[in-house]
Design a protein around this motif. Structure first.
Motif, short mmCIF file in Angstrom:
data_model
loop_
_atom_site.label_atom_id
_atom_site.label_comp_id
_atom_site.label_asym_id
_atom_site.label_seq_id
_atom_site.Cartn_x
_atom_site.Cartn_y
_atom_site.Cartn_z
N VAL A 1 0.73 -1.21 0.16
CA VAL A 1 -0.03 -0.10 0.08
C VAL A 1 0.93 1.24 0.09
CG1 VAL A 1 -1.65 1.23 1.25
CG2 VAL A 1 -1.85 -1.17 1.15
N LEU A 2 0.77 2.11 -0.99
CA LEU A 2 1.48 3.34 -1.02
C LEU A 2 0.64 4.46 -0.41
CD1 LEU A 2 4.05 4.21 -2.71
CD2 LEU A 2 2.65 4.91 -4.50
N THR A 3 1.31 5.05 0.66
CA THR A 3 0.53 6.05 1.39
C THR A 3 1.40 7.43 1.41
OG1 THR A 3 1.35 5.61 3.83
CG2 THR A 3 -0.46 4.25 2.97
N PHE A 4 0.78 8.42 1.67
CA PHE A 4 1.22 9.94 1.58
C PHE A 4 0.46 10.61 2.37
CE2 PHE A 4 1.59 8.33 -2.83
CZ PHE A 4 2.98 8.49 -3.12
N ASP A 5 1.50 11.37 3.38
CA ASP A 5 1.10 12.01 4.50
C ASP A 5 1.12 13.52 4.45
OD1 ASP A 5 0.75 9.63 5.73
OD2 ASP A 5 1.93 10.16 7.44
N ASP A 6 0.48 14.44 5.19
CA ASP A 6 0.60 15.84 5.49
C ASP A 6 -0.04 16.58 4.37
OD1 ASP A 6 2.00 14.93 7.83
OD2 ASP A 6 4.00 15.60 7.30
N GLY A 7 -0.52 16.16 3.30
CA GLY A 7 -1.40 16.97 2.44
C GLY A 7 -2.71 17.35 2.81
N PRO A 8 -3.46 17.93 1.83
CA PRO A 8 -2.97 18.31 0.38
C PRO A 8 -2.22 19.52 0.18
CG PRO A 8 -5.36 18.96 0.62
CD PRO A 8 -4.92 18.25 2.12
N ASP A 9 -1.15 19.44 -0.68
CA ASP A 9 -0.57 20.72 -1.10
C ASP A 9 -0.97 21.31 -2.40
OD1 ASP A 9 2.20 22.56 -0.67
OD2 ASP A 9 2.49 21.61 -2.62
N GLY A 10 -1.13 22.39 -2.47
CA GLY A 10 -2.08 23.11 -3.78
C GLY A 10 -1.07 22.88 -5.02
N VAL A 11 0.44 22.44 -4.61
CA VAL A 11 1.28 22.27 -5.94
C VAL A 11 1.58 21.03 -5.94
CG1 VAL A 11 3.68 23.10 -7.01
CG2 VAL A 11 1.94 24.56 -5.84
#
Length: 377
Positions: A155-165
């Protein structure tokens, strides 16, 4: 067992014949009525002319030949006779109009029956009934869930967003590769980036809870932790219409049986490339591919552009290694004995007792408190 379909009813071919016969009969009646009307008009016109001429000719003679004593009666008679003649003339004028109107109505009805379109094909009542009897509702079946007991699931996970760019760029990459991922978002970062969350949702990405503003939950009261989770939950629900299922404690700071999770399953990680430290795309990709194993949750951060640019190489390397990208739901389907309030890693070590604080780089089976003060997950 094969489905039985209702027999189709054959269209009734007698109905068009009845319509044509009825139209012909009305047309015939209209012609007869018209002919009779013409005769009536002519007869009335002829009688009207004769009576009018006769009255006009008779009136002077009666007035001249009448005895003098009856002069007042004779004088009154010519006044009444022209009035009767005038009524007869008006009636004679109205009757032809009535007959003509009746003929016109009959002709219109006949023409309507002849030229009106009759139901054919699937528009006919018989055909519609047959279609309704034989058509079964179309059921769109979901693709089968990947079997993570047999496949090398990650599982690919991403933290701390969302970032507008950087987050939109990441979504472009994932969409180009047909890859799925899970985003643990911060509540305060959602406002102003609602379109990014909606796009995540359209692409089938997971959108989960990473607290409101990334505090260390071990330093908060129970109500403080629940407030962080509830505010973020409300923001996610406001944008995509549903609540998250999973939460990730910032820094991995979480104690099983003590830290509340708001009814969500806590999710930590097994593969950590430390992309917050190594701001080099090649290094981040190499760290992921060097650590990853079957059943792992991979930790990355979509707020770092270098991490986003490492994703194409990570996806290609995972594909070469025979890994299958899945969702957290898919992964946990292979861990059916994991309680919802715990995090169950794919390791074989026994789970710690509730309230136990464990310090390790990779959490064993069961929930732990992963102490990593330098890794702001």
């Amino acid at each position: 067992m094969a489905e039985q379909t209702a027999p189709q009813r054959r269209p009734d071919r007698a109905r068009p014949r009845v319509r044509h016969l009825l139209a012909a009969l009305i047309a015939l009646l209209a012609l007869v009525a018209m002919a009779a009307g013409i005769r009536v008009v002519r007869g009335h016109r002829r009688r009207h002319i004769i009576s009018t001429v006769g009255l006009a000719a008779a009136t002077p003679r009666r007035a001249l030949t009448a005895p003098t004593p009856h002069l007042s009666l004779v004088a009154a008679t010519p006044v009444a006779i022209p009035a009767a003649a005038s009524d007869a003339a008006g009636t004679s004028r109205r009757r032809p109009r009535m007959v003509a109107a009746a003929c016109l109505v009959a002709l219109i009805l006949g023409a309507a029956l002849v030229i009106a379109p009759r139901p054919t094909g699937t528009d006919s009542p018989d055909a519609l009934g047959a279609v309704a009897a034989t058509t079964t509702p179309t059921v769109v079946e979901k693709p089968p869930r990947p079997d993570c007991t047999e496949l090398k699931c990650v599982v690919l996970t991403f933290d701390d967003g969302p970032d507008g760019v950087s987050t939109p760029r990441l979504l472009d990459i994932l969409e180009e590769h047909g890859a799925t991922a899970t985003f643990f978002v911060l509540g305060y970062a959602i406002r102003g980036n609602e379109d990014i969350l909606r796009r995540m949702d359209r692409l089938g990405m997971g959108i989960e809870n990473h607290t409101w503003d990334h505090p260390d939950l071990s330093g908060l009261s129970r109500n403080g932790v629940l407030s962080q989770l509830a505010r973020t939950d409300a923001e996610i629900r406001r944008v995509i219409g549903r609540s998250p299922t999973y939460m990730r404690p910032p820094y991995g700071a979480w104690t099983p049986g003590s830290t509340p999770t708001g009814g969500m399953r806590p999710v930590l990680w097994e593969t950590d490339p430390q992309d917050w430290l190594y701001r080099n795309s090649a290094t981040v990709a190499a760290n992921v591919l060097g650590q990853v194993g079957a059943g792992d949750v991979i930790l990355l951060h979509d707020i770092h552009q270098t991490s986003v640019e490492a994703v194409p190489a990570i996806l290609e390397g995972l594909e070469r290694g025979g890994y299958t990208l899945v969702t957290l739901d898919d992964l946990y389907a292979a861990r059916p004995d994991c309680p919802v309030h715990l995090y169950c890693a794919p390791a074989t070590a026994p789970a710690p007792a509730p309230g136990t604080v464990v310090t390790t780089a990779v959490p064993p089976e069961g929930a732990i408190r992963l102490v990593n003060e330098q890794a702001p997950a």
